[in-house]
Design an enzyme around this catalytic site. Structure first.
Site, mmCIF file in Angstrom:
data_model
loop_
_atom_site.group_PDB
_atom_site.id
_atom_site.type_symbol
_atom_site.label_atom_id
_atom_site.label_comp_id
_atom_site.label_asym_id
_atom_site.label_seq_id
_atom_site.Cartn_x
_atom_site.Cartn_y
_atom_site.Cartn_z
ATOM 1 C CE LYS A 91 -7.526 3.373 -2.273
ATOM 2 N NZ LYS A 91 -8.740 2.799 -1.655
ATOM 3 N NE ARG A 151 -5.594 14.111 3.240
ATOM 4 C CZ ARG A 151 -5.286 15.213 2.559
ATOM 5 N NH1 ARG A 151 -4.691 16.222 3.159
ATOM 6 N NH2 ARG A 151 -5.556 15.291 1.282
ATOM 7 N NE ARG A 210 4.013 10.830 0.280
ATOM 8 C CZ ARG A 210 4.150 12.125 0.589
ATOM 9 N NH1 ARG A 210 3.263 12.999 0.166
ATOM 10 N NH2 ARG A 210 5.198 12.535 1.272
ATOM 11 C CB THR A 244 -3.338 3.213 1.271
ATOM 12 O OG1 THR A 244 -4.741 2.893 1.307
ATOM 13 C CG2 THR A 244 -2.542 1.976 1.649
ATOM 14 C CG ASP A 256 2.923 16.658 -0.657
ATOM 15 O OD1 ASP A 256 3.139 15.440 -0.758
ATOM 16 O OD2 ASP A 256 2.785 17.231 0.441
#
Length: 305
Positions: free
Chosen positions: A185, A287, A182, A224, A132
């Protein structure tokens, strides 16, 4: 208004008192709604439910910015056990891991030792491990680690963030490795010196990255919840005869579940990001900061039976 909302939720994500409170009493509210469970075994039933509906998964043990060597080693053991359980249970799942959880902020040698153990297990069991991406300060170190391991391991991927100015160059440099990436944004608060401050510019850069990667023929994940980006990807694939098995969509667990199922029904690969663990609060706040529309999705997910 969007900037205010983003800054507010990012502020909440860093509030230690609220994080402790969430760990003490909020786990049961979040489990099975926005996170799989408080540990991986308790998440397995939710992963199986998703798999039965045709949804693939990637799991992430929540917790980052580790400053203790012993905790970094514990996170490593947790990741290895998770990979082994995924294989033993026959789950359609990959694993995501943050380098700060393995000791990036402590010692580079420690990260390499921990990541080597994880990838040795993943390679043996053929389970993909995605590194990540975190904030911009750690971006270069993360990419350097990825490039190094990618030369020796197959089952490794990473993430690129469209809101950073540097990402187009990073993508071009990485493509020599033909990596599974991956594309997102981006969810961290960054200075306008390193990141696009305006959403419209982020969106345009995101489209550029998607197009570059899909036209390269390299398998790609488009992560997304934005309908415009989903439709852009689908139209791009149609215009250039790119088959659905050459890319996948990714979304968060508990958000836009109807859209996830619709994409599967329409013949697209759909992977759900399922985090688990006690440190769910900071993840949840980021998030919500990432996209205001996530607030409505999250509330709906949190109140579902």
């Amino acid at each position: 208004m969007q900037v205010i909302t983003r800054d507010f939720f990012l502020y909440l994500s860093k509030n230690k008192a609220l994080n402790r409170a969430a760990q003490n009493w909020g786990g049961n509210i979040a489990a099975g709604k926005i996170v799989g469970g408080l540990n991986f075994p308790s998440s397995i039933k939710f992963i199986k439910e998703l798999n039965e509906e045709g949804l693939s998964v990637t799991v992430d043990h929540l917790g980052e910015f580790v400053t203790s060597t012993s905790v970094a080693k514990e996170r490593t053991e947790e990741c290895i056990k998770t990979i082994e359980m995924i294989a033993a249970e026959g789950l359609d799942s990959q694993v995501s891991v943050k380098m700060t959880s393995l000791g990036l902020d402590i010692d580079e040698k420690l990260v390499y030792e921990n990541m080597t153990r994880i990838l040795d297990t993943a390679e043996k069991l053929k389970i993909m491990v995605t590194i990540d991406m975190e904030d911009e300060v750690r971006c270069q170190k993360t990419l350097d680690i990825f490039k190094d391991f990618k030369q020796r391991y197959t089952y490794i991927s990473t993430v690129l963030q469209a809101y950073l100015y540097r990402t187009e160059n990073d993508l071009n440099e990485l493509n020599q490795f033909k990596p599974f990436l991956r594309l997102v944004k981006g969810a961290y608060k960054e200075s306008p010196n390193v990141a696009f401050p305006d959403k419209a510019d982020v969106d345009e850069n995101y489209k550029k990255l998607i197009k570059t990667q899909l036209l390269s023929g390299i398998y790609t994940a488009i992560a997304t919840h934005d309908d415009a980006m989903i439709e852009y990807t689908k139209q791009l694939a149609k215009d250039h005869n790119i088959l659905p098995n050459q890319f996948e969509f990714q979304m968060l667990y508990g958000m836009r579940t109807a859209t996830q199922k619709k994409l599967v029904k329409d013949g697209y690969k759909m992977r759900v990001y399922v985090p688990y663990g006690n440190d769910w609060y900071g993840y949840f706040m980021r998030r919500l900061a990432e996209r205001p529309a996530n607030i409505a999705f999250a509330l709906k997910g949190m109140t579902k039976k």
